[in-house]
Design a protein around this motif. Sequence first.
Motif, PDB file in Angstrom:
ATOM      1  N   ASP A   1       0.851  -1.193   0.000  1.00 35.45           N
ATOM      2  CA  ASP A   1       0.000   0.000   0.000  1.00 35.45           C
ATOM      3  C   ASP A   1       0.886   1.242   0.000  1.00 35.45           C
ATOM      4  N   PRO A   2       1.529   1.531  -1.142  1.00 41.14           N
ATOM      5  CA  PRO A   2       2.534   2.605  -1.161  1.00 41.14           C
ATOM      6  C   PRO A   2       1.939   4.008  -1.092  1.00 41.14           C
ATOM      7  N   TYR A   3       2.465   4.792  -0.198  1.00 42.09           N
ATOM      8  CA  TYR A   3       2.173   6.233  -0.148  1.00 42.09           C
ATOM      9  C   TYR A   3       3.291   6.898   0.636  1.00 42.09           C
ATOM     10  N   GLY A   4       3.397   8.188   0.553  1.00 45.48           N
ATOM     11  CA  GLY A   4       4.408   8.927   1.314  1.00 45.48           C
ATOM     12  C   GLY A   4       3.697  10.011   2.121  1.00 45.48           C
ATOM     13  N   ILE A   5       4.167  10.339   3.301  1.00 44.17           N
ATOM     14  CA  ILE A   5       5.350   9.829   4.010  1.00 44.17           C
ATOM     15  C   ILE A   5       4.883   8.648   4.864  1.00 44.17           C
ATOM     16  N   TYR A   6       5.482   7.473   4.661  1.00 47.14           N
ATOM     17  CA  TYR A   6       5.001   6.222   5.222  1.00 47.14           C
ATOM     18  C   TYR A   6       5.692   5.872   6.541  1.00 47.14           C
ATOM     19  N   ALA A   7       6.994   6.126   6.623  1.00 46.69           N
ATOM     20  CA  ALA A   7       7.761   5.762   7.823  1.00 46.69           C
ATOM     21  C   ALA A   7       8.736   6.868   8.175  1.00 46.69           C
ATOM     22  N   LEU A   8       8.921   7.066   9.477  1.00 43.70           N
ATOM     23  CA  LEU A   8       9.889   8.042   9.997  1.00 43.70           C
ATOM     24  C   LEU A   8      10.891   7.303  10.873  1.00 43.70           C
ATOM     25  N   ILE A   9      12.154   7.439  10.543  1.00 41.03           N
ATOM     26  CA  ILE A   9      13.219   6.833  11.351  1.00 41.03           C
ATOM     27  C   ILE A   9      14.025   7.961  11.971  1.00 41.03           C
ATOM     28  N   LEU A  10      14.086   7.977  13.295  1.00 43.97           N
ATOM     29  CA  LEU A  10      14.867   8.978  14.030  1.00 43.97           C
ATOM     30  C   LEU A  10      16.160   8.352  14.535  1.00 43.97           C
ATOM     31  N   THR A  11      17.224   9.116  14.457  1.00 47.77           N
ATOM     32  CA  THR A  11      18.532   8.633  14.889  1.00 47.77           C
ATOM     33  C   THR A  11      19.323   9.804  15.469  1.00 47.77           C
ATOM     34  N   PRO A  12      20.240   9.559  16.416  1.00 49.11           N
ATOM     35  CA  PRO A  12      20.920  10.680  17.074  1.00 49.11           C
ATOM     36  C   PRO A  12      22.025  11.345  16.261  1.00 49.11           C
ATOM     37  N   THR A  13      22.571  10.679  15.239  1.00 46.88           N
ATOM     38  CA  THR A  13      23.699  11.271  14.514  1.00 46.88           C
ATOM     39  C   THR A  13      23.460  11.297  13.012  1.00 46.88           C
ATOM     40  N   ARG A  14      24.095  12.257  12.366  1.00 47.28           N
ATOM     41  CA  ARG A  14      23.951  12.424  10.914  1.00 47.28           C
ATOM     42  C   ARG A  14      24.491  11.207  10.161  1.00 47.28           C
ATOM     43  N   GLU A  15      25.663  10.740  10.579  1.00 51.17           N
ATOM     44  CA  GLU A  15      26.300   9.628   9.861  1.00 51.17           C
ATOM     45  C   GLU A  15      25.431   8.379   9.893  1.00 51.17           C
ATOM     46  N   LEU A  16      24.808   8.133  11.042  1.00 55.69           N
ATOM     47  CA  LEU A  16      23.942   6.964  11.160  1.00 55.69           C
ATOM     48  C   LEU A  16      22.697   7.120  10.280  1.00 55.69           C
ATOM     49  N   ALA A  17      22.202   8.349  10.152  1.00 49.99           N
ATOM     50  CA  ALA A  17      21.042   8.598   9.286  1.00 49.99           C
ATOM     51  C   ALA A  17      21.358   8.227   7.838  1.00 49.99           C
ATOM     52  N   PHE A  18      22.515   8.647   7.347  1.00 46.10           N
ATOM     53  CA  PHE A  18      22.913   8.314   5.968  1.00 46.10           C
ATOM     54  C   PHE A  18      23.105   6.805   5.797  1.00 46.10           C
ATOM     55  N   GLN A  19      23.673   6.165   6.823  1.00 50.49           N
ATOM     56  CA  GLN A  19      23.898   4.718   6.758  1.00 50.49           C
ATOM     57  C   GLN A  19      22.574   3.962   6.665  1.00 50.49           C
ATOM     58  N   ILE A  20      21.584   4.374   7.464  1.00 50.26           N
ATOM     59  CA  ILE A  20      20.267   3.729   7.437  1.00 50.26           C
ATOM     60  C   ILE A  20      19.608   3.945   6.072  1.00 50.26           C
ATOM     61  N   SER A  21      19.727   5.165   5.540  1.00 52.77           N
ATOM     62  CA  SER A  21      19.166   5.453   4.219  1.00 52.77           C
ATOM     63  C   SER A  21      19.756   4.533   3.157  1.00 52.77           C
ATOM     64  N   ASP A  22      21.072   4.324   3.208  1.00 53.79           N
ATOM     65  CA  ASP A  22      21.737   3.435   2.247  1.00 53.79           C
ATOM     66  C   ASP A  22      21.158   2.027   2.313  1.00 53.79           C
ATOM     67  N   GLN A  23      20.925   1.518   3.531  1.00 48.79           N
ATOM     68  CA  GLN A  23      20.419   0.159   3.677  1.00 48.79           C
ATOM     69  C   GLN A  23      18.984   0.047   3.172  1.00 48.79           C
ATOM     70  N   PHE A  24      18.164   1.058   3.424  1.00 47.00           N
ATOM     71  CA  PHE A  24      16.806   1.053   2.877  1.00 47.00           C
ATOM     72  C   PHE A  24      16.845   1.047   1.354  1.00 47.00           C
ATOM     73  N   ASN A  25      17.709   1.859   0.771  1.00 44.77           N
ATOM     74  CA  ASN A  25      17.772   1.961  -0.687  1.00 44.77           C
ATOM     75  C   ASN A  25      18.270   0.677  -1.332  1.00 44.77           C
ATOM     76  N   VAL A  26      19.181  -0.025  -0.656  1.00 40.89           N
ATOM     77  CA  VAL A  26      19.688  -1.291  -1.195  1.00 40.89           C
ATOM     78  C   VAL A  26      18.569  -2.318  -1.293  1.00 40.89           C
ATOM     79  N   ILE A  27      17.784  -2.459  -0.220  1.00 44.15           N
ATOM     80  CA  ILE A  27      16.718  -3.475  -0.214  1.00 44.15           C
ATOM     81  C   ILE A  27      15.512  -3.014  -1.022  1.00 44.15           C
ATOM     82  N   GLY A  28      15.225  -1.710  -1.038  1.00 43.41           N
ATOM     83  CA  GLY A  28      14.035  -1.210  -1.723  1.00 43.41           C
ATOM     84  C   GLY A  28      14.257  -0.780  -3.153  1.00 43.41           C
ATOM     85  N   THR A  29      15.401  -1.132  -3.711  1.00 44.68           N
ATOM     86  CA  THR A  29      15.751  -0.641  -5.045  1.00 44.68           C
ATOM     87  C   THR A  29      14.766  -1.071  -6.124  1.00 44.68           C
TER      88      THR A  29
END
Length: 453
Positions: free
Chosen positions: A67-95
């Motif tokens: 059931d695709p729509y945006g904005i569907y999920a919000l991921i909060l993280t304490p650091t910028r570097e971890l935010a980019f890392q999580i984004s990379d992993q989502f993009n790899v699996i959701g490509t």
Amino acid sequence: MTDFKSLGVSNWILAQLKEVGILKPTPVQVSCIPPILDGRDCVGVAKTGSGKTLAFAIPILQTLSEDPYGIYALILTPTRELAFQISDQFNVIGTGMGLRTCVVVGGRDTIMQSKDLDKRPHVVIATPGRLADHIENNSTFSLSKIKYLVMDEADRLLEGGFDGQLSEIISALPKNRQTLLFTATNSPIIGETVSACPNNPHVWECETVGETATVSTLEQRFILTPFEAKNAYLVQLVLETREKKPKDSIMIFTRTCKTAELLERTFIKIGVSCSSLHSMKPQKERMSSLSQFKSNHTKVLIATDVASRGLDIPEVQLVVNHNVPSAARDYVHRVGRTARAGRVGRAVTLVTPTQVGLLQDIEKETKVRMEELSIDDTRVGEIILQVNTTLREVDIELGEQDWDEKKNINKRKKIILEGKNPDQVQMEKEKRIKKRKQASKEKRKKMKKTDGP
């Protein structure tokens, strides 16, 4: 043997996992994926590197594809570097599903981020401060329809430093959402938050995880050093490691951004290639430093605690604490950068005479007795003048550049915007520090009395 298919994972995700070489789920994934798919809130407590990100990314992507729509999920993280890392992993699996992600962190252009958010990405990965700014100032941005709220490194997010921002964010979210908390170390605040989750929360904690647990493959040592020789001992430790094991990667943790910057510039001046990672660096430089270290282009990374949590750095052979952390949990997170996934590693802490009590507190909490590491004192004596002179030169350079002036201005501006007197806040902070030091001193006195002569 449990596999991803038996957990209820869709065929298209199975194919993508196989494509990137992920064939067997980890314990946190086995435990958490099915209840998340069933619509339950979830808490997962597992060591860094155990696959926590995929434990929440897989079910989010699976339900999103239905059931695709945006904005569907919000991921909060304490650091910028971890935010980019999580984004990379989502993009790899959701490509394969045309996934749209948006990283919302400080250090990037706010207007560009607003435009990206207006495109309604499926998944927003954010640090609390910048996201709260967008909620307050971007009238077209809404989180009212999200299905998932994820807090990664949840203990760090919930322990007070982000209270104001989290309050603003959570008030903008719908009540009928799933809340997922993932962390490497448990804490009482996690339990308090779980009790408020309405969707039959599933709680899983790895047996080997504790607030102050370290792994058995980690060799933990200390160097007792006079304060004025501390940096010379650090340099000698790095030089010895580079001579004996030139392929080893070294992470050095410091208490402040300025110390990290001072040490980086000092190491470079004395001929040791290195990079640094701290919040006073521009975001491009932070990402560049991390990439250089991950790719083994540089073998030494000097960082504040922004690098102590969550970052996936494949192999670090030596972690050095330039200061003794004031809390055992901070120590555990730092030394957790090495001896990962069953590999061996070393952690060395530099201890000045006034910090011996702090080291003993950490030993007591971690139940690990550290041995002193022998360093060639003769060689330290030979380099101490050069190291200290270079440090002073670098300190003068930073002063001439007004290096930390921007940070001080931003601090005062933030306090004023909160309707407070910055001078009064500073005085209260100094009182709290003094009180904590006194309490720590009294605690050590009691321990000595209890232990006896």
